[in-house]
Scaffold this active site. Structure first.
Site, PDB file in Angstrom:
ATOM      1  N   THR A  21      42.200  40.672  37.250  1.00 43.32           N
ATOM      2  CA  THR A  21      42.180  39.282  36.746  1.00 43.32           C
ATOM      3  C   THR A  21      43.181  39.036  35.619  1.00 43.32           C
ATOM      4  OG1 THR A  21      40.408  39.761  35.164  1.00 43.32           O
ATOM      5  CG2 THR A  21      39.725  38.994  37.352  1.00 43.32           C
ATOM      6  N   TRP A  22      44.156  39.927  35.447  1.00 45.13           N
ATOM      7  CA  TRP A  22      45.132  39.695  34.383  1.00 45.13           C
ATOM      8  C   TRP A  22      45.920  38.418  34.696  1.00 45.13           C
ATOM      9  CZ3 TRP A  22      50.124  42.896  33.085  1.00 45.13           C
ATOM     10  CH2 TRP A  22      50.562  42.531  31.803  1.00 45.13           C
ATOM     11  N   TYR A  55      42.552  39.264  28.408  1.00 46.83           N
ATOM     12  CA  TYR A  55      43.063  38.374  29.456  1.00 46.83           C
ATOM     13  C   TYR A  55      42.675  36.923  29.146  1.00 46.83           C
ATOM     14  CZ  TYR A  55      43.595  42.824  31.978  1.00 46.83           C
ATOM     15  OH  TYR A  55      43.921  44.111  32.339  1.00 46.83           O
ATOM     16  N   GLN A 164      41.977  54.119  33.303  1.00 53.13           N
ATOM     17  CA  GLN A 164      42.684  53.123  34.110  1.00 53.13           C
ATOM     18  C   GLN A 164      44.151  53.139  33.712  1.00 53.13           C
ATOM     19  OE1 GLN A 164      42.724  48.360  34.161  1.00 53.13           O
ATOM     20  NE2 GLN A 164      40.781  49.152  34.922  1.00 53.13           N
ATOM     21  N   TYR A 192      46.031  50.552  38.205  1.00 51.96           N
ATOM     22  CA  TYR A 192      46.367  49.132  38.026  1.00 51.96           C
ATOM     23  C   TYR A 192      47.798  48.843  38.475  1.00 51.96           C
ATOM     24  CZ  TYR A 192      48.530  49.750  33.217  1.00 51.96           C
ATOM     25  OH  TYR A 192      49.294  50.082  32.139  1.00 51.96           O
TER      26      TYR A 192
HETATM   27  N1  LIG Z   1      44.445  48.507  31.822  1.00 50.07           N
HETATM   28  C1  LIG Z   1      45.596  47.883  31.700  1.00 50.07           C
HETATM   29  O1  LIG Z   1      46.330  48.035  30.701  1.00 50.07           O
HETATM   30  C2  LIG Z   1      46.049  46.981  32.815  1.00 50.07           C
HETATM   31  C3  LIG Z   1      47.389  46.555  32.873  1.00 50.07           C
HETATM   32  C4  LIG Z   1      47.784  45.745  33.934  1.00 50.07           C
HETATM   33  C5  LIG Z   1      46.867  45.376  34.892  1.00 50.07           C
HETATM   34  N2  LIG Z   1      45.554  45.765  34.795  1.00 50.07           N
HETATM   35  C6  LIG Z   1      44.552  45.335  35.798  1.00 50.07           C
HETATM   36  O2  LIG Z   1      45.037  45.597  37.108  1.00 50.07           O
HETATM   37  C7  LIG Z   1      45.105  44.383  37.845  1.00 50.07           C
HETATM   38  C8  LIG Z   1      46.250  44.423  38.863  1.00 50.07           C
HETATM   39  O3  LIG Z   1      47.486  44.631  38.237  1.00 50.07           O
HETATM   40  P1  LIG Z   1      48.570  43.467  38.002  1.00 50.07           P
HETATM   41  O4  LIG Z   1      47.926  42.161  37.960  1.00 50.07           O
HETATM   42  O5  LIG Z   1      49.373  43.910  36.815  1.00 50.07           O
HETATM   43  O6  LIG Z   1      49.572  43.591  39.219  1.00 50.07           O
HETATM   44  P2  LIG Z   1      49.505  43.724  40.815  1.00 50.07           P
HETATM   45  O7  LIG Z   1      48.110  43.616  41.300  1.00 50.07           O
HETATM   46  O8  LIG Z   1      50.333  44.897  41.166  1.00 50.07           O
HETATM   47  O9  LIG Z   1      50.358  42.457  41.263  1.00 50.07           O
HETATM   48  C9  LIG Z   1      49.926  41.154  41.037  1.00 50.07           C
HETATM   49  C10 LIG Z   1      51.035  40.230  41.540  1.00 50.07           C
HETATM   50  O10 LIG Z   1      51.192  40.417  42.954  1.00 50.07           O
HETATM   51  C11 LIG Z   1      50.996  39.162  43.631  1.00 50.07           C
HETATM   52  N3  LIG Z   1      50.266  39.457  44.871  1.00 50.07           N
HETATM   53  C12 LIG Z   1      48.967  39.805  45.018  1.00 50.07           C
HETATM   54  N4  LIG Z   1      48.666  40.032  46.300  1.00 50.07           N
HETATM   55  C13 LIG Z   1      49.813  39.810  47.000  1.00 50.07           C
HETATM   56  C14 LIG Z   1      50.148  39.872  48.385  1.00 50.07           C
HETATM   57  N5  LIG Z   1      49.246  40.220  49.296  1.00 50.07           N
HETATM   58  N6  LIG Z   1      51.428  39.569  48.758  1.00 50.07           N
HETATM   59  C15 LIG Z   1      52.355  39.221  47.831  1.00 50.07           C
HETATM   60  N7  LIG Z   1      52.098  39.168  46.499  1.00 50.07           N
HETATM   61  C16 LIG Z   1      50.835  39.448  46.093  1.00 50.07           C
HETATM   62  C17 LIG Z   1      50.191  38.313  42.660  1.00 50.07           C
HETATM   63  O11 LIG Z   1      50.493  36.954  42.799  1.00 50.07           O
HETATM   64  P3  LIG Z   1      49.365  35.839  43.087  1.00 50.07           P
HETATM   65  O12 LIG Z   1      48.262  36.038  42.086  1.00 50.07           O
HETATM   66  O13 LIG Z   1      50.096  34.564  42.934  1.00 50.07           O
HETATM   67  O14 LIG Z   1      48.907  36.098  44.507  1.00 50.07           O
HETATM   68  C18 LIG Z   1      50.714  38.792  41.305  1.00 50.07           C
HETATM   69  O15 LIG Z   1      51.927  38.155  40.980  1.00 50.07           O
HETATM   70  C19 LIG Z   1      45.253  43.328  36.758  1.00 50.07           C
HETATM   71  O16 LIG Z   1      45.013  42.022  37.213  1.00 50.07           O
HETATM   72  C20 LIG Z   1      44.280  43.832  35.729  1.00 50.07           C
HETATM   73  O17 LIG Z   1      42.943  43.522  36.096  1.00 50.07           O
HETATM   74  C21 LIG Z   1      45.149  46.588  33.787  1.00 50.07           C
END
Ligand SMILES: NC(=O)c1ccc[n+]([C@@H]2O[C@H](COP(=O)([O-])OP(=O)(O)OC[C@H]3O[C@@H](n4cnc5c(N)ncnc54)[C@H](OP(=O)(O)O)[C@@H]3O)[C@@H](O)[C@H]2O)c1
Length: 278
Positions: A21-22, A55, A164, A192
């Site tokens: 949900t970031w 977030y 994580q 992540y």
């Molecule tokens: N612990 C930490 O420090 C940390 C750091 C980063 C992330 N996180 C967690 O991990 C989660 C996931 O990582 P993330 O948000 O950094 O990146 P991610 O999941 O690798 O990528 C998200 C991006 O990909 C797009 N996307 C999603 N599904 C898609 C698909 N099927 N086809 C094309 N594009 C797609 C999304 O756009 P749309 O939303 O427009 O579809 C968004 O721009 C976060 O939301 C958060 O909960 C944790």
């Protein structure tokens, strides 16, 4: 489709596939779309939701609260605390604020978002207090490389539920030593940014493999993580079609030939690399 699960120190099970949900909760005008997306994810069968007090400065937790209202049972809610709040006293009040925003009485897994200035002992004591009070069921860390995780582990009484970290095909450094260490200690690794924040979902090498399965590059990126023992993937999307696509990764079973092709396109680490951090 049933999602496999891993065990947490409390004995609770955590699904190996969930939603991130970031970047949610940052703009009130997008709130309804975000809530609808999370609700759609739950309708599909996702039961693990990852968030953090950071977030949207609590906005993502509020969006989740709207989405899970009346259907909290069976969900695993993960939230994270800012390092500057992770003192004995600060952690208790930060957790209470998260519970209030999420409108639940217990967080299933509560993580230290990254290493800050608080001594590990202080944060561990705070997490144990929160667990004794029933405000969290399990706790863990995030963005810890192996040496830090090892030194945390010496103090944590074996109660650390996860670490994580950033892990995807384009960033495989953790496979050198962190993932093996965690697998050896039966600690699940939450991966992540499984799409490397987007580019992997458009990758040409992944497309070639995806075509063999009638799948998409995003699904192959997820299927690769999901076949690794003890790894949990948490892709984020606010788009219902993409959420459905991502959930469909559960159906993609990669063959040995696929895995070999992936290793050629995205070579595994041959030496220690510093931990990738967003
Ligand atoms: N612990 C930490 O420090 C940390 C750091 C980063 C992330 N996180 C967690 O991990 C989660 C996931 O990582 P993330 O948000 O950094 O990146 P991610 O999941 O690798 O990528 C998200 C991006 O990909 C797009 N996307 C999603 N599904 C898609 C698909 N099927 N086809 C094309 N594009 C797609 C999304 O756009 P749309 O939303 O427009 O579809 C968004 O721009 C976060 O939301 C958060 O909960 C944790």
């Amino acid at each position: 489709m049933t999602i496999p699960s891993v065990e947490l120190p409390s004995g609770a099970r955590m699904p190996t596939f969930g939603i991130g949900t970031w970047r949610m909760g940052e703009d009130r005008r997008r709130r309804k779309d975000e809530t609808d997306a999370i609700r759609h994810g739950i309708d599909l069968g996702f039961t693990l939701i990852d968030t953090a007090e950071m977030y949207g400065e609590g906005g993502a937790e509020e969006a989740i609260a709207d989405a899970i209202a009346g259907r909290r049972d069976g969900l695993t809610i993960v939230s994270k605390i800012y390092p500057h709040n992770a003192s004995r006293r600060g952690a208790v009040t930060a957790c209470e604020r998260s519970l209030k925003r999420l409108r639940i009485d217990r967080i299933d897994l509560y993580l230290l978002h990254w290493i800050g200035g608080e001594p590990f002992e202080e944060t561990i004591a705070a997490f144990e207090t929160l667990r004794d009070q029933g405000k969290i069921a399990d706790w863990g860390v995030s963005n810890f490389d192996r040496d830090d995780l090892q030194s945390w582990h010496q103090k944590d009484g074996g109660r650390c539920g996860t670490n994580q970290v950033m892990f995807n095909l384009a960033r495989r450094g953790v496979e050198f030593d962190l993932l093996p260490w965690m697998q050896q200690h039966k600690m699940p690794l939450m991966a992540y940014s499984p799409f490397d924040r987007g580019p992997l979902a458009r990758d040409r090498d992944l497309k070639a493999i995806a075509d063999r399965h009638g799948a998409t590059p995003a699904q192959v990126a997820l299927a690769w993580l999901l076949q690794l023992p003890g790894v949990v993937a948490i892709p984020k999307s606010v788009d219902k079609v993409r959420l459905s696509e991502n959930f469909g990764a559960l159906k993609v079973k990669l063959s040995d030939a696929d895995l070999a092709d992936l290793d050629r396109a995205f070579p595994p680490p041959r030496r220690k690399q510093s931990l990738s951090i967003v």
